[in-house]
Motif scaffolding. Structure first.
Motif, PDB file in Angstrom:
ATOM      1  N   THR A  80      32.195  -3.590   3.942  1.00  0.00           N
ATOM      2  CA  THR A  80      31.265  -3.520   3.039  1.00  0.00           C
ATOM      3  C   THR A  80      29.896  -2.815   3.707  1.00  0.00           C
ATOM      4  N   ALA A  81      29.591  -3.113   5.193  1.00  0.00           N
ATOM      5  CA  ALA A  81      28.516  -2.499   5.639  1.00  0.00           C
ATOM      6  C   ALA A  81      28.621  -1.140   5.679  1.00  0.00           C
ATOM      7  N   LEU A  91      20.454   2.569   7.455  1.00  0.00           N
ATOM      8  CA  LEU A  91      20.869   2.068   8.854  1.00  0.00           C
ATOM      9  C   LEU A  91      21.101   0.476   8.583  1.00  0.00           C
ATOM     10  N   VAL A  92      22.340   0.148   8.695  1.00  0.00           N
ATOM     11  CA  VAL A  92      22.792  -1.054   8.397  1.00  0.00           C
ATOM     12  C   VAL A  92      22.850  -1.824   9.726  1.00  0.00           C
ATOM     13  N   VAL A  93      22.347  -3.016   9.427  1.00  0.00           N
ATOM     14  CA  VAL A  93      22.372  -4.132  10.614  1.00  0.00           C
ATOM     15  C   VAL A  93      22.899  -5.323  10.085  1.00  0.00           C
ATOM     16  N   ASN A  94      24.189  -5.411  10.468  1.00  0.00           N
ATOM     17  CA  ASN A  94      25.184  -6.279  10.227  1.00  0.00           C
ATOM     18  C   ASN A  94      25.074  -7.518  10.925  1.00  0.00           C
ATOM     19  N   VAL A  95      24.847  -8.858  10.608  1.00  0.00           N
ATOM     20  CA  VAL A  95      24.462  -9.893  11.527  1.00  0.00           C
ATOM     21  C   VAL A  95      25.474 -10.707  11.691  1.00  0.00           C
ATOM     22  N   ASP A  96      25.793 -11.473  12.713  1.00  0.00           N
ATOM     23  CA  ASP A  96      26.575 -12.298  13.343  1.00  0.00           C
ATOM     24  C   ASP A  96      26.300 -13.511  13.575  1.00  0.00           C
ATOM     25  N   TYR A  97      25.462 -14.029  12.621  1.00  0.00           N
ATOM     26  CA  TYR A  97      24.822 -15.518  12.968  1.00  0.00           C
ATOM     27  C   TYR A  97      25.552 -16.734  13.264  1.00  0.00           C
ATOM     28  N   ARG A  98      25.377 -17.573  13.883  1.00  0.00           N
ATOM     29  CA  ARG A  98      26.217 -18.808  14.320  1.00  0.00           C
ATOM     30  C   ARG A  98      26.431 -19.446  13.255  1.00  0.00           C
ATOM     31  N   LEU A  99      27.549 -20.148  13.310  1.00  0.00           N
ATOM     32  CA  LEU A  99      28.528 -20.781  11.961  1.00  0.00           C
ATOM     33  C   LEU A  99      28.427 -22.595  12.304  1.00  0.00           C
ATOM     34  N   ALA A 100      28.424 -23.073  11.132  1.00  0.00           N
ATOM     35  CA  ALA A 100      28.758 -24.285  11.203  1.00  0.00           C
ATOM     36  C   ALA A 100      30.268 -24.667  11.244  1.00  0.00           C
ATOM     37  N   PRO A 101      30.848 -25.881  11.550  1.00  0.00           N
ATOM     38  CA  PRO A 101      29.925 -26.953  12.031  1.00  0.00           C
ATOM     39  C   PRO A 101      29.362 -26.980  13.284  1.00  0.00           C
ATOM     40  N   GLU A 102      30.034 -26.144  14.145  1.00  0.00           N
ATOM     41  CA  GLU A 102      29.285 -26.098  15.474  1.00  0.00           C
ATOM     42  C   GLU A 102      27.944 -25.901  15.654  1.00  0.00           C
ATOM     43  N   HIS A 103      27.369 -25.295  14.525  1.00  0.00           N
ATOM     44  CA  HIS A 103      25.942 -24.810  14.606  1.00  0.00           C
ATOM     45  C   HIS A 103      25.323 -25.036  13.222  1.00  0.00           C
ATOM     46  N   PRO A 104      24.868 -26.391  12.879  1.00  0.00           N
ATOM     47  CA  PRO A 104      24.499 -26.565  11.403  1.00  0.00           C
ATOM     48  C   PRO A 104      23.268 -26.159  11.222  1.00  0.00           C
TER      49      PRO A 104
END
Length: 280
Positions: A80-81, A91-104
């Motif tokens: 998709t990016a 110019l696409v910035v594809n974000v790998d944010y933290r995931l739950a449940p480890e990071h709610p």
């Protein structure tokens, strides 16, 4: 998912992530060619950057993947990016944010906010134009995109919300109409939200459910493209959010009820048209 196989919400989160990433790899098709890509760290958050062909400065799109705040990754949303970079010239910035449940909650909100602040300060040196910056995402990513647009008024020229989750209390008819027998069910939503919110977080917090943002906040939001899917439990809340933005005086393009098998391609084409219009 294969018939008879466990549903994603019936698996441990790591196994569900692996299954989801594999499914998206199959659906993504042949990756589009872009001028170049680069892995980076933006405000402490991993991202992948995609440059279009041609001379900059390029308009910038911060893309936030979906997956119920529990699944998905920048790698899984690579196709998709790439499509958005190539077709719309961003110019696409594809974000790998933290995931739950480890990071709610609020980890994902904190991460996308950190990325946006990094982009505002650094992307100009990398060929980006922050006066033409958009934020977009799908599902949970669209929810985070709407929250980010509200948290950083004036930062974005467009928000692109693809079947967004905007009210985690889900009081709308589509939640019941489409809550069984499809990929995203009421049970799956409860699983996602249980991991993301835990037991003591108010789902009406506007940083969780942007539909509850006050009128002044929404009035400062950027123009919006909202895309909803006809057989989606989130359909009505996405359209309700588009209506609230309109009532606040925000320009909104709503593309409702995408229902056929080409949903990914159709979604990218709609995004490309709106992003290209902004670029001009």
């Amino acid at each position: 998912m294969q018939p008879g196989a466990p549903q994603l919400h019936e698996l441990p989160a790591p196994d569900a992530r692996a299954a989801m990433d594999g499914m998206w790899a199959q659906l993504g098709g042949e990756p589009s060619e872009v001028a170049r890509t680069e892995d980076a760290v933006a405000g402490g958050v991993p991202v992948k950057l995609y440059w279009p062909e041609g001379e900059g400065p390029h308009p910038v799109l911060i893309w936030i993947h979906g997956g119920g705040w529990v699944l998905g990754s920048a790698a899984a949303s690579d196709a998709t990016a790439r499509d958005l970079c190539r077709l719309a010239g961003y110019l696409v910035v594809n974000v790998d944010y933290r995931l739950a449940p480890e990071h709610p909650f609020p980890a994902a909100v904190d991460d996308v906010t950190a990325v946006a602040k990094w982009v505002a300060g650094e992307i100009g040196a990398l060929g980006g134009d922050t006066t033409r910056m958009a934020v977009g995402g799908d599902s949970a990513g669209a929810s985070l995109g709407a929250v980010l647009a509200n948290e950083l008024p004036g930062a974005f020229a467009l928000q692109a919300l693809v079947y967004p989750a905007t009210d985690l209390t889900h009081p709308f008819p589509s939640y019941e109409e489409n809550g069984e027998g499809l990929m995203l069910t009421k049970d799956a939503l409860a699983w996602f939200q249980g991991h993301y919110l835990g037991d003591e977080v108010d789902p009406k917090d506007p940083r969780i459910s942007p539909l509850y943002a006050d009128a002044a906040t929404l009035a400062a939001a950027p123009p919006a493209l909202a895309i909803t899917a006809g057989y989606d439990p989130l359909r009505d809340e996405g359209e309700a959010y588009a209506q609230r933005l309109r009532e606040a005086g925000v320009a909104v393009a709503l593309t409702p009820s995408v229902q056929d098998e080409s949903i990914r391609l159709g979604t990218v084409e709609e995004l490309e048209k709106e992003l290209t219009r902004m670029r001009a």
